[in-house]
Structure formats: structure tokens, C-alpha cells
Design an enzyme around this catalytic site. Structure first.
Site, short mmCIF file in Angstrom:
data_model
loop_
_atom_site.label_atom_id
_atom_site.label_comp_id
_atom_site.label_asym_id
_atom_site.label_seq_id
_atom_site.Cartn_x
_atom_site.Cartn_y
_atom_site.Cartn_z
N THR B 76 46.42 47.56 32.12
CA THR B 76 46.86 46.19 32.32
C THR B 76 47.97 46.14 33.38
O THR B 76 48.25 47.14 34.05
CB THR B 76 47.27 45.51 30.99
N LYS B 80 46.40 47.72 37.53
CA LYS B 80 44.94 47.63 37.65
C LYS B 80 44.39 48.09 38.99
O LYS B 80 43.31 48.67 39.05
CB LYS B 80 44.49 46.19 37.37
N ASN B 101 40.20 47.73 34.79
CA ASN B 101 41.06 47.50 33.63
C ASN B 101 40.64 48.37 32.45
O ASN B 101 41.12 48.17 31.34
CB ASN B 101 41.12 46.02 33.25
N ASP B 117 37.78 42.11 33.00
CA ASP B 117 38.56 40.88 32.85
C ASP B 117 37.66 39.65 32.98
O ASP B 117 37.77 38.69 32.23
CB ASP B 117 39.66 40.80 33.92
N ALA B 142 43.57 32.02 42.24
CA ALA B 142 42.79 33.08 42.89
C ALA B 142 43.58 34.37 42.98
O ALA B 142 43.41 35.16 43.90
CB ALA B 142 42.34 32.61 44.28
N GLY B 143 44.48 34.59 42.01
CA GLY B 143 45.25 35.84 41.97
C GLY B 143 44.47 36.96 41.31
O GLY B 143 43.23 36.97 41.37
N GLY B 144 45.16 37.89 40.67
CA GLY B 144 44.51 39.06 40.07
C GLY B 144 43.47 38.69 39.02
O GLY B 144 42.30 39.08 39.12
N ALA B 145 43.88 37.91 38.02
CA ALA B 145 42.93 37.52 36.97
C ALA B 145 41.83 36.65 37.57
O ALA B 145 40.65 36.80 37.24
CB ALA B 145 43.66 36.77 35.87
N GLY B 255 41.80 31.03 26.16
CA GLY B 255 41.38 32.37 26.52
C GLY B 255 40.75 33.18 25.40
O GLY B 255 40.32 34.31 25.61
#
Lengths: 286, 286
Positions: B76, B80, B101, B117, B142-145, B255
Site C-alpha cells: 500500500t 506501490k 499492490n 485496486d 486521476a491520481g494513484g487510485a 468503497g
């Protein structure tokens, strides 16, 4: 003794980690004992088995030490000598024995090692009412466990230690080392393992008695009922030596007080509050 | 849903180890979820938090990989991307996203990495009855996740993905990457985040909604009741976006299905039998 029911331990993100480093590890009991201690004390920590193959010992232990939530490691066979090189400082005991069986991280990030294999026995003996100080000891077996036990007995004030081991070099080297560090406790090689003249405490650190069909580790005659006998073997719980000792009316014990004493030493070393009522043998009949 | 009572898990020498590698780790939920899974399945394994500071990432992970009883690691924040370099091979998904991940040791001792993810969200959506294939998606963040989610939606057959993020470079780069790998799912940058014309699925991967006082991540008008809304935020369980969606009569979820789906993906990846009745939220009200 049965422990009172405790909350079920839940491992979470904040749980602190301890482990026992060995190879193999499938036989170890330290996680069960320490985890029972953590549960009894309501401590958010867990002890894991870490299987560290010999060929990756240094990087694997360095990796564990680098983790931010590993606070300490117990070290078992075959890593006790090599683990000396993975800590920044060791106790006098560890330096004398030449091995460690436990290491903890200090607040400044350095690691400190100690050796409790023998201290566990001394603590365990105290717990069952036997005071080592001033006693004459006969010890069978001068290998790895024997070295730790003899050093601890000498450190605890034994009056003398007679060492018997069929591998002649081992007791000679161990006696020389003991005499260097503990001049007040003369250590000698005893070529007659069955001779118990003047002996208060007989400790078996040899493996004789573990295998089915094993007899006693020496051809003993009748024991004086005043003799305290310890066989550090845990399986079987009652070796031929212990049976003989009980038949002679001696106080006799297997490795259980040593393991209890060792767990108490671990708790102190790692800074864990050990509830007074706690027994590390809570799951087994006394 | 309450799980049937299971035996209390006892860590012993033969217990297999899994862990989640992050920094910090105090907030992680993976150990709790995976351990509930191990208990439900009667599996002698345990998942631990491994706090891996950034400056020791490589040696710490290499050390864990060297242990003989560590079978797999979840990765995490913030590791990653860097974790890609600690495995011998990665899945196509991981290669496309540029991060992993999860990693597991294969029988030959090599390590294989994957990225779940996004797949967790797709699986979770399937589980609540929403099929991604053929759907037009609008994604905020539009970041990592967000990158992992967008790749998974495209991989699952989404008809198109419109990306909105105030950091303009991020959606541009992500759209370009998606269009390279998934030509059948046109990805575009959407400069009007509130525009939902033709959209079937709205996914919030931005952090807006986490902090007290946050509003919706865009100035939305009324939603069509046909719109499926997902906010991957877990705390609070009901963000302003989800409240609005429910008021408009939409199907809306936080989530949770993503985490459930991710746990199912982990179980498959690690080769763990997941009891059909198992819910990773067994301790919480549904």
C-alpha cells in the site's frame, strides 16, 4: 492453571510485532507462549515464527530489523552464534557465552542482544524454590544449551560446576571459559559422569533421554533425597533420569521451569508487563 | 452478517505469513480482513502489518521475501510503484498501471506482482449487480487510485471513460495511457466535471468528501435515477456525493464493494479458499 477468558486478540495496523528467528521454525513454541502473555496482559502485540534459511540469514534479519513495527526477535537454532553480528551491543552474559537468543531495538534505533537460555533455568529454579547460590553443580552435556546453562549457573553464584560430556573437547573448552569469567566458581571436567559426591544440583543438558529406548545419561546409583535434579528435556516430560530421581525421593523437574523462567526473562527484556497470575503453561495440565 | 463461531486462531510454528507493506500502517484494514478470512476457512495463516519506512524499502522487502514462511505481501501507500522493482514478473494489468499492490512467491522461489485496486472495484460492482461492460463512465480523480480504477474499468469493457481532475496533467497522461492499451474504450479529459450527459457510471476517486465540511467533488445538478454512483471513500461511509445520489433515487455505494472485491481478488491471487458465505465485513452492520 486455566487463564481467565480474555478478549480475542485482533491483529490490526497498530499491532507491534515480535518474532522468533530459526530454521526450521515449525516446532517452536515461543509464539504460542508470548501470544498468551500478550492476550493475558491486553497488549496489542503479536509474536510470529520467522523461518530464516541459513543462506539468507543476514539480509533476512536486517530486513526484519528495518521494519518500523518490529520491536524484538527471539533467536533459535541454528542462528544463535551468528546473530551476535546483527546487533550493536550485547550483554556481558551473551559476550561470555558467545551467542544471543534475543535482541531488541532500543529507542535510538540500535539493537541490543542478550542470552537467556541459562538465565531461564536459574529463574525457573528460583521459582520452584531452589537457590543456585553456593550450590555444587554437576552438569551433563557441554554443547550449545549446556554452555548457556553453565554460564548462568556460575553467574548465579554456584559454588562449583563439574562438567561431563562424552565429546571430551567440549567440557574442556567450556570449563576453561567458565574459569576465566567466574574464578569464584571452579569449573572442572568430570570423567566419571555417575559420581555425585558433594553435588547439590544435577542438570542434564545432554540429549540422552529424548529418544524412545534411551536410558539415563549416566549409570547412576541411588540419589540422595537432598539432590535437586533438572532434565532440560521437554519431550518426553518424564525421562528415565527424572523417573529415577523421583523414585529416590528427590525434587526433580523437566525443562518446564526453564521455559517459564525464559518467558519471564523475555518479558522483562522486551519491557512487557507480565501479569503475576500468568502461567505460560496455561493450556496444559500442571 | 455475523459469521459462525470459529476456532480461535492460534499462531504456531507452522503458521504461514502474509503481510501488508506500507508506511504508515496503523490505519490499514487488510490484516483484520484477511485474518477473518483465514479464521473462517480454518487456514493456518496470518496477515500482519509491516511498517516499511521509505528509506529502507528495498532491504526490508527483500528481507521479508527471503523468509521461508512468508507467502505473499499486499503493498500500500507509498510503495506501490517502487514495489514493481521487487518482483521478477508482473501481470499485464500491473505493467499497464505501472504499479503493484500485491506480490506472491511462486513455487520456484520467484515473485509475481499484480494490481487489484481497480479489479476490486469491478468485482465489487459485479457483486452488487452492476456490469461494467458497455457502460459509459465518468471518473473524478486521476491520481494513484484513479489510475488503477480507470485501467480496470477499461479492461472490464467500459464503452468510454471521461476523466476529470483539477490537476490537469494527471487526466491527460492517464487518458493517453488508457487509449494506448484499450483502443476500444476511448478515454478523454473532461473539462466540465459536472457534465453527466450519456454517463451510466459515476466514480469518485478524488479525495473530496473525506474531510468534514467537504461538499460534492463537482457542482452536480439532479442525477438521473439510472445513474450508478460509486464513491471509493470509506470514511465517512456516506459522503455528500452519495447522499445526493440517494436523494436522486440512484443506486449508490461507497468503497465497500471495492474492498470486498479486492479481498476476493487477494484470496484468488494467494490461492486461499474463500468460503462462499464469507463477508469481509462480518464485524460491521451491513
Amino acid at each position: 492453571m486455566t487463564q481467565p477468558a480474555t478478549r480475542k486478540h485482533r491483529i490490526g495496523g497498530a499491532t507491534r510485532l515480535f518474532g522468533i528467528v530459526g530454521n526450521p521454525v515449525t516446532q517452536v513454541k515461543t509464539p504460542q507462549l508470548m501470544n498468551a502473555l500478550f492476550e493475558a496482559g491486553g497488549i496489542d502485540a503479536v509474536c510470529l515464527p520467522f523461518d530464516v534459511p541459513v543462506n539468507v540469514f543476514e539480509p533476512a534479519v536486517a530486513g526484519l530489523q528495518a521494519l518500523g513495527n518490529v520491536d524484538g526477535l527471539v533467536v533459535t537454532v541454528p542462528h544463535k552464534v551468528r546473530a551476535m553480528s546483527m546487533v550493536d551491543e550485547v550483554s556481558d552474559t551473551a559476550r561470555r557465552v558467545g551467542a544471543i537468543n534475543v535482541m531488541r531495538e532500543r529507542p535510538d534505533g540500535t539493537w541490543f542482544g542478550d542470552m537467556f537460555d541459562g538465565a531461564g533455568l536459574v529463574l525457573g529454579l528460583m521459582r520452584i524454590g531452589f537457590e543456585v547460590r553456593g550450590k555444587h553443580v554437576k552438569q551433563l552435556g557441554a554443547g550449545g544449551a549446556g554452555a548457556a546453562v553453565a554460564h548462568a549457573l556460575a553467574e548465579a553464584g554456584a559454588a562449583s560446576i563439574a562438567l561431563a560430556d562424552p565429546q571430551r573437547k567440549l567440557p574442556e573448552q567450556l570449563a576453561a571459559r567458565l574459569n576465566r569469567f567466574y574464578p569464584d566458581c571452579p569449573a572442572s571436567v568430570d570423567l566419571d559422569p555417575a559420581n555425585l559426591a558433594g553435588i547439590d544440583l544435577l542438570v542434564n543438558c545432554s540429549p540422552v533421554g529424548m529418544r524412545p529406548g534411551d536410558g539415563m545419561p549416566a549409570a547412576f546409583g541411588a540419589f540422595s533425597p537432598a539432590l535437586q535434579v533438572v532434565d532440560i528435556i521437554m519431550t518426553p516430560a518424564e525421562t528415565p533420569l527424572l523417573e529415577h530421581a523421583r523414585q529416590c525421593g528427590c525434587r526433580a523437574t523437566n525443562g518446564r521451569p526453564m521455559i517459564e523462567g525464559q518467558l519471564a526473562a523475555f518479558a522483562t527484556f522486551f519491557g512487557i508487563d507480565m501479569p503475576a497470575s500468568f502461567s505460560c503453561f496455561s493450556d496444559e495440565p500442571a
